[in-house]
Design a protein around this motif. Structure first.
Motif, PDB file in Angstrom:
ATOM      1  N   ALA A  83      -2.305  24.100 -22.371  1.00  0.00           N
ATOM      2  CA  ALA A  83      -1.822  23.450 -23.592  1.00  0.00           C
ATOM      3  C   ALA A  83      -0.336  23.733 -23.813  1.00  0.00           C
ATOM      4  O   ALA A  83       0.434  22.841 -24.195  1.00  0.00           O
ATOM      5  CB  ALA A  83      -2.632  23.920 -24.800  1.00  0.00           C
ATOM      6  N   GLY A  84       0.065  24.982 -23.562  1.00  0.00           N
ATOM      7  CA  GLY A  84       1.475  25.330 -23.694  1.00  0.00           C
ATOM      8  C   GLY A  84       2.329  24.687 -22.625  1.00  0.00           C
ATOM      9  O   GLY A  84       3.452  24.236 -22.888  1.00  0.00           O
ATOM     10  N   TRP A  89       6.292  20.597 -21.099  1.00  0.00           N
ATOM     11  CA  TRP A  89       6.736  19.398 -20.371  1.00  0.00           C
ATOM     12  C   TRP A  89       7.302  18.376 -21.349  1.00  0.00           C
ATOM     13  O   TRP A  89       8.353  17.779 -21.102  1.00  0.00           O
ATOM     14  CB  TRP A  89       5.562  18.765 -19.619  1.00  0.00           C
ATOM     15  N   LEU A  90       6.588  18.181 -22.451  1.00  0.00           N
ATOM     16  CA  LEU A  90       7.077  17.230 -23.454  1.00  0.00           C
ATOM     17  C   LEU A  90       8.432  17.675 -24.009  1.00  0.00           C
ATOM     18  O   LEU A  90       9.328  16.855 -24.209  1.00  0.00           O
ATOM     19  CB  LEU A  90       6.066  17.098 -24.594  1.00  0.00           C
ATOM     20  N   ALA A  91       8.555  18.977 -24.266  1.00  0.00           N
ATOM     21  CA  ALA A  91       9.835  19.486 -24.781  1.00  0.00           C
ATOM     22  C   ALA A  91      10.966  19.177 -23.814  1.00  0.00           C
ATOM     23  O   ALA A  91      12.068  18.788 -24.222  1.00  0.00           O
ATOM     24  CB  ALA A  91       9.736  20.991 -25.035  1.00  0.00           C
ATOM     25  N   SER A  92      10.717  19.336 -22.518  1.00  0.00           N
ATOM     26  CA  SER A  92      11.741  19.012 -21.512  1.00  0.00           C
ATOM     27  C   SER A  92      12.027  17.519 -21.486  1.00  0.00           C
ATOM     28  O   SER A  92      13.183  17.084 -21.401  1.00  0.00           O
ATOM     29  CB  SER A  92      11.286  19.483 -20.129  1.00  0.00           C
ATOM     30  N   ALA A  93      10.954  16.725 -21.551  1.00  0.00           N
ATOM     31  CA  ALA A  93      11.138  15.275 -21.507  1.00  0.00           C
ATOM     32  C   ALA A  93      11.858  14.758 -22.750  1.00  0.00           C
ATOM     33  O   ALA A  93      12.686  13.837 -22.663  1.00  0.00           O
ATOM     34  CB  ALA A  93       9.783  14.587 -21.353  1.00  0.00           C
ATOM     35  N   PRO A 294       4.272  29.383 -21.725  1.00  0.00           N
ATOM     36  CA  PRO A 294       5.203  29.349 -20.594  1.00  0.00           C
ATOM     37  C   PRO A 294       6.341  30.343 -20.821  1.00  0.00           C
ATOM     38  O   PRO A 294       6.592  30.772 -21.955  1.00  0.00           O
ATOM     39  CB  PRO A 294       5.724  27.907 -20.608  1.00  0.00           C
ATOM     40  N   TYR A 295       7.029  30.684 -19.759  1.00  0.00           N
ATOM     41  CA  TYR A 295       8.105  31.667 -19.873  1.00  0.00           C
ATOM     42  C   TYR A 295       9.236  31.168 -20.766  1.00  0.00           C
ATOM     43  O   TYR A 295       9.377  29.978 -21.009  1.00  0.00           O
ATOM     44  CB  TYR A 295       8.628  32.041 -18.483  1.00  0.00           C
ATOM     45  N   GLU A 296      10.019  32.144 -21.207  1.00  0.00           N
ATOM     46  CA  GLU A 296      11.144  31.944 -22.125  1.00  0.00           C
ATOM     47  C   GLU A 296      10.683  31.661 -23.540  1.00  0.00           C
ATOM     48  O   GLU A 296      11.245  30.814 -24.237  1.00  0.00           O
ATOM     49  CB  GLU A 296      12.109  30.853 -21.623  1.00  0.00           C
ATOM     50  N   THR A 297       9.681  32.395 -23.978  1.00  0.00           N
ATOM     51  CA  THR A 297       9.328  32.380 -25.400  1.00  0.00           C
ATOM     52  C   THR A 297       8.934  33.787 -25.832  1.00  0.00           C
ATOM     53  O   THR A 297       7.984  34.369 -25.298  1.00  0.00           O
ATOM     54  CB  THR A 297       8.156  31.422 -25.697  1.00  0.00           C
ATOM     55  N   GLY A 298       9.694  34.326 -26.750  1.00  0.00           N
ATOM     56  CA  GLY A 298       9.382  35.595 -27.388  1.00  0.00           C
ATOM     57  C   GLY A 298       9.682  35.458 -28.869  1.00  0.00           C
ATOM     58  O   GLY A 298      10.303  34.474 -29.307  1.00  0.00           O
ATOM     59  N   PHE A 299       9.270  36.456 -29.643  1.00  0.00           N
ATOM     60  CA  PHE A 299       9.391  36.351 -31.094  1.00  0.00           C
ATOM     61  C   PHE A 299      10.042  37.608 -31.665  1.00  0.00           C
ATOM     62  O   PHE A 299       9.540  38.720 -31.468  1.00  0.00           O
ATOM     63  CB  PHE A 299       8.014  36.137 -31.719  1.00  0.00           C
ATOM     64  N   THR A 345       4.678  26.641 -28.670  1.00  0.00           N
ATOM     65  CA  THR A 345       4.032  27.656 -29.507  1.00  0.00           C
ATOM     66  C   THR A 345       3.077  27.001 -30.500  1.00  0.00           C
ATOM     67  O   THR A 345       1.939  27.446 -30.677  1.00  0.00           O
ATOM     68  CB  THR A 345       5.100  28.477 -30.253  1.00  0.00           C
ATOM     69  N   TRP A 346       3.542  25.933 -31.152  1.00  0.00           N
ATOM     70  CA  TRP A 346       2.688  25.202 -32.095  1.00  0.00           C
ATOM     71  C   TRP A 346       1.436  24.686 -31.388  1.00  0.00           C
ATOM     72  O   TRP A 346       0.307  24.838 -31.881  1.00  0.00           O
ATOM     73  CB  TRP A 346       3.485  24.035 -32.688  1.00  0.00           C
TER      74      TRP A 346
END
Length: 476
Positions: A83-84, A89-93, A294-299, A345-346
């Motif tokens: 799901a992430g 992928w959508l975020a990149s597109a 996916p990588y490159e997500t922290g909080f 994340t959402w």
């Protein structure tokens, strides 16, 4: 990129993900093979994107580890839930710059909503601010920047305007078994890796509150304490309730490095280990670990939003002014132009829900205890930690072997398991001796994978032990 290239990329990705269960977890290609595959002459003329994607997949796949599969136990990393991945992928597109609301309203509001869900699931103060950063290292950096700003502000020093030259000295207290990335964050902030006050820890790597209290009472001036939720080898969590009381009495900012252990606070079954953690001033955690992003997500989570914004805010004449209805993500992170991390994340929090997160975290901890219980009866295998979360550390050789021999045997067992390549494990140093580290944190992992892992460890140990006995026996 053309529509054809997107379809080609999807086909390669789908095939890779579909074969993860049967794929050996260790990459088969050598460095020389990969250098040959990637190291083409500088392109003088371009190719169509579809062909380039085919070439990239062919060059990369032999060098890809099975990190997203069920039998990867080498490090504390997650498995990139589908799901992430799909949302990413959508975020990149979509190609959105998530720097501010005006640049991408959807990216900003997705982050705002995901922040609220995240705080709720992690049982942290709902009025905290959340910065979406690249991972726990930058989350620690961001939180500690807010801490530095606030403790100096309290003594009348504006570090954002005036820097550290001539500033009152800030004393940082940190457990002796803290993760290296916290020290890196202090290094990046100009506070120094060596200037910390190391606090004695117990046999599981937990900070001793009495030792902290003695050191903090003997110190004047601004103070920051860094506690830990999830020691990288043992999984142990510092006694948060006691540490919170000490910090409040001393006026110290308490930061929690919770790269993976903070997720224990999402479970009613595990929360007895994190009692008091909500009383800290800031918390850092990874998204790619237990949340399986996916990588490159922290909080970077901060109880005091004003301090968070003061440390991270960026202003320029070309940036539009904001109003109360908008959400400006760049106020909480070190970046302006950045990836829209809120979409994935959402999507993943929506896909898992509170119960899905808890079920996954508890399940991995149950697997870790099961593995430890299965290995303990084996002669010559020693589980070195009290398994409370998802980490199991193991040494080999038994009481009859000296420390040097145990280190040698442990390294040999790790190598044998890696060479067999049915599961992947790694080693590390724990209190001056080598251990096999098992990190159970991949969402696809099932009971059968843990049975296989136990079997591979036992088989590797028996082979190494037999070989060592043959080499050690006197020749006839």
């Amino acid at each position: 990129m053309t529509s054809s290239a997107l379809k080609t990329a999807f086909a390669h990705a789908d095939r890779f993900r579909s074969n993860l269960e049967s794929r050996p977890p260790k990459a088969p290609a050598s460095a020389e093979m990969l250098e040959l595959a990637f190291g083409l002459p500088t392109p003088e003329h371009g190719l169509d994107a579809d062909t380039v994607i085919d070439e990239l997949a062919a060059a990369a796949e032999p060098g890809l580890m099975g990190m997203a599969g069920p039998r990867f136990f080498g490090w504390v990393i997650g498995a990139s839930h589908e799901a992430g991945v799909a949302a990413d992928w959508l975020a990149s597109a979509w190609g959105q710059n998530a720097g501010n609301f005006h640049a991408s309203p959807a990216a900003a509001m997705a982050e705002k909503a995901a922040s609220r869900w995240l705080l709720d699931i992690l049982n942290l103060p709902q009025d905290s601010s959340v910065g979406f950063v690249t991972g726990a290292t930058m989350a620690n950096f961001t939180c500690l920047a807010a801490a530095r700003s606030e403790v100096l502000c309290r003594v009348g020093w504006d570090v954002e305007a005036d820097g550290l030259m001539g500033a009152p000295a800030v004393t940082v207290f940190i457990g002796a078994d803290a993760h290296a990335t916290v020290l890196n964050a202090l290094q990046y902030l100009g506070m120094g890796r060596k200037r910390v006050v190391a606090i004695e820890t117990d046999d599981q790597g937990r900070m001793r509150p009495t030792a902290l209290e003695a050191k903090i009472q003997a110190t004047v001036g601004p103070k920051i304490v860094v506690a830990q939720a999830g020691q990288i080898n043992t999984g142990a969590i510092d006694p948060m309730s006691d540490i919170v009381k000490i910090c409040r009495a001393a006026g110290a900012w308490l930061h929690v490095d919770g790269a993976f252990g903070l997720w224990a606070n999402a479970s009613s079954l595990l929360r007895s280990q994190t009692i008091g953690i909500e009383g800290a001033d800031s918390w850092a955690t990874d998204g790619h670990k237990w949340l399986q992003l996916p990588y490159e997500t922290g909080f970077a989570i901060v109880r005091h939003p004003a301090a968070h914004r003061r440390a991270m805010n960026i202003n320029a004449s070309y940036l539009p002014e904001t109003n109360g209805a908008q959400y400006e993500a760049s106020q909480y992170v070190p970046e302006l132009s950045r990836r829209a991390r809120g979409f994935a994340t959402w999507a993943l929090l929506r896909a898992l829900g509170r119960d899905g997160v808890e079920r996954m975290v508890v399940g991995h901890c149950d697997f870790a205890r099961y593995l430890a219980d299965k290995l303990k009866p084996e002669v010559g295998i020693r589980v070195e930690n009290k398994v409370r979360l998802n980490q199991v550390i193991i040494s080999f050789g038994g009481a009859e072997a000296d420390q040097q021999m145990r280190d040698t045997l442990t390294k040999a067992v790790i190598l044998e398991i890696q060479n067999r390549n049915r599961v992947f494990v790694e080693g590390g140093d724990w209190r001056g001796h080598w251990v096999l580290r098992v990190s159970i944190i991949s969402e696809p992992t099932q009971q059968a994978d843990i049975e296989l892992l136990a079997d591979e460890i036992i088989k590797a140990w028996k082979k190494v032990h037999e070989t060592h006995a043959m080499l050690a026996s006197p020749k006839a």
